[in-house]
Design an enzyme around this catalytic site. Structure first.
Site, PDB file in Angstrom:
ATOM      1  N   CYS A  19       5.911   0.415   0.219  1.00  0.00           N
ATOM      2  CA  CYS A  19       4.996   1.310   0.898  1.00  0.00           C
ATOM      3  C   CYS A  19       5.410   1.459   2.213  1.00  0.00           C
ATOM      4  CB  CYS A  19       3.597   0.679   0.953  1.00  0.00           C
ATOM      5  SG  CYS A  19       2.277   1.540   1.835  1.00  0.00           S
ATOM      6  N   CYS A  44       3.333   9.415   4.625  1.00  0.00           N
ATOM      7  CA  CYS A  44       3.837   8.682   3.396  1.00  0.00           C
ATOM      8  C   CYS A  44       5.403   8.326   3.521  1.00  0.00           C
ATOM      9  CB  CYS A  44       3.644   9.480   2.125  1.00  0.00           C
ATOM     10  SG  CYS A  44       3.888   8.283   0.927  1.00  0.00           S
TER      11      CYS A  44
HETATM   12  O1  PYC Z   1       3.521   5.325   3.052  1.00  0.00           O
HETATM   13  O2  PYC Z   1       5.062   4.974   1.303  1.00  0.00           O
HETATM   14  C1  PYC Z   1       3.739   4.907   1.792  1.00  0.00           C
HETATM   15  C2  PYC Z   1       2.507   5.150   0.911  1.00  0.00           C
HETATM   16  C3  PYC Z   1       2.680   4.996  -0.402  1.00  0.00           C
HETATM   17  C4  PYC Z   1       1.292   5.074  -0.728  1.00  0.00           C
HETATM   18  C5  PYC Z   1       0.585   5.143   0.583  1.00  0.00           C
HETATM   19  N1  PYC Z   1       1.549   5.220   1.665  1.00  0.00           N
END
Ligand code: PYC
Length: 318
Positions: free
Chosen positions: A93, A244
């Site tokens: 993550c 993300c």
């Molecule tokens: O930032 O890699 C990330 C992530 C995965 C799921 C939620 N955030």
């Protein structure tokens, strides 16, 4: 009132570009020694109620990502970490790693500078700037495994996207007609959830058979501060408030593969709530290693109380 024995879990709540991470720094389960991937198996098999107690309602929510900080296998590393959410465990993550780095600084466990953190999919490096909030994450190798995969979503339409790994498996879609705006998250969730189900129904997976459990829609940025905007659906149907980290890594791998991003060139990825990650790639022997730079902030340092008299002490589990 008679006092009774309660379990206590020490947490530091952070958010990275709006996406929360609850970092468990004390009171977690003993997973034994070994690689994080093995300890994650132990966590999953023996301590799933702990996962739910930390991130599910009534203490958490579908959006919350948990991060269990462990002793690293290699003592020269800063920490090991296992990420989890409302439905299970993540491989890696990116926003969460940035949150963990900031939490560990605020907890006095590490100082700003460069550190290695062990994750279930390999070691990553974080460089924490002197402000204690800005972190550059050097992620695991990221790659595109399939280009231009067509998928029919019953009742929604036909989409073409790429399958890529950025620490989790992603389906990245540019070919759509949705407006990427916060006001549209219900519709965006419906479309991306439909894509995810269609991928499963059609047996489309990552190149190791791994389930594609994150879906990304891309569109034009809403600010000159960014190069593109995304909506990212997470495995438990919540959308990522941040751009993300692993999803931006998958995007970087696709941009490099398409010749649209050169080594060292910066790509600024805007999230659906307007937060931005700066991304770039290091290319070693043709392999792409994304760097993701963003900021996290501490919201709370607190103690979760698990009272044996509370019928929902281990969370409301689906
Ligand atoms: O930032 O890699 C990330 C992530 C995965 C799921 C939620 N955030």
């Amino acid at each position: 009132m008679a006092s009774r024995q309660v379990d206590r879990i020490s947490v530091i709540d952070t958010h990275t570009g709006g996406e929360p991470t609850r970092v468990v720094v004390g009171g977690g389960p003993d997973l034994g020694p070994g690689l994080m991937v093995r300890r994650r198996d132990v966590f999953r098999a023996r301590f799933d109620p702990f996962r739910s107690a930390v991130v599910d309602e009534p203490r958490g929510s579908d959006v919350m990502v948990g991060a269990l900080v462990c002793e690293p296998e290699d003592p020269s590393h800063a920490a090991g970490v296992i990420f989890f959410n409302n439905v299970g465990f993540l491989n890696m993550c990116g926003h969460g790693t940035i949150g963990v780095a900031v939490a560990l600084v605020q907890h006095g466990r590490i100082a700003p500078g460069r550190h290695t953190i062990e994750t279930p999919v390999g070691n990553v490096d974080v460089t924490i700037e002197d402000d204690g909030n800005t972190v550059a994450l050097d992620n695991v190798e990221s790659r595109r495994s399939a280009r231009g995969v067509a998928i029919e979503v019953p009742g929604v339409g036909r989409f073409t996207g790429d399958v890529a790994w950025g620490g989790n498996w992603f389906f990245l879609v540019e070919d759509h007609e949705e407006e990427l705006a916060l006001a549209n998250v219900e519709r965006l969730t419906e479309v991306t959830w439909g894509i995810r189900r269609a991928l499963v129904a059609n047996g489309i997976t990552g190149d190791d058979g791994g389930e594609i459990d994150h879906i990304e829609l891309f569109g034009p940025p809403s600010t000159s501060e960014a190069d593109g905007k995304s909506f990212v659906l997470c495995p438990g149907k919540a959308y990522d408030r941040s751009p993300c980290g692993t999803g931006t890594s998958a995007k970087v791998a696709c941009l490099v593969a398409d010749g649209k991003l050169r080594e060292g060139q910066v790509w600024r990825q805007e999230s659906i709530v307007g937060s931005v990650f700066e991304a770039s790639a290091r290319v070693v022997d043709g392999r792409v290693y994304p760097r993701i730079r963003g900021s996290a902030y501490v919201n709370a340092m607190s103690t979760l109380i698990l009272d044996p008299a509370d019928p929902f002490r281990m969370g409301i589990r689906a």
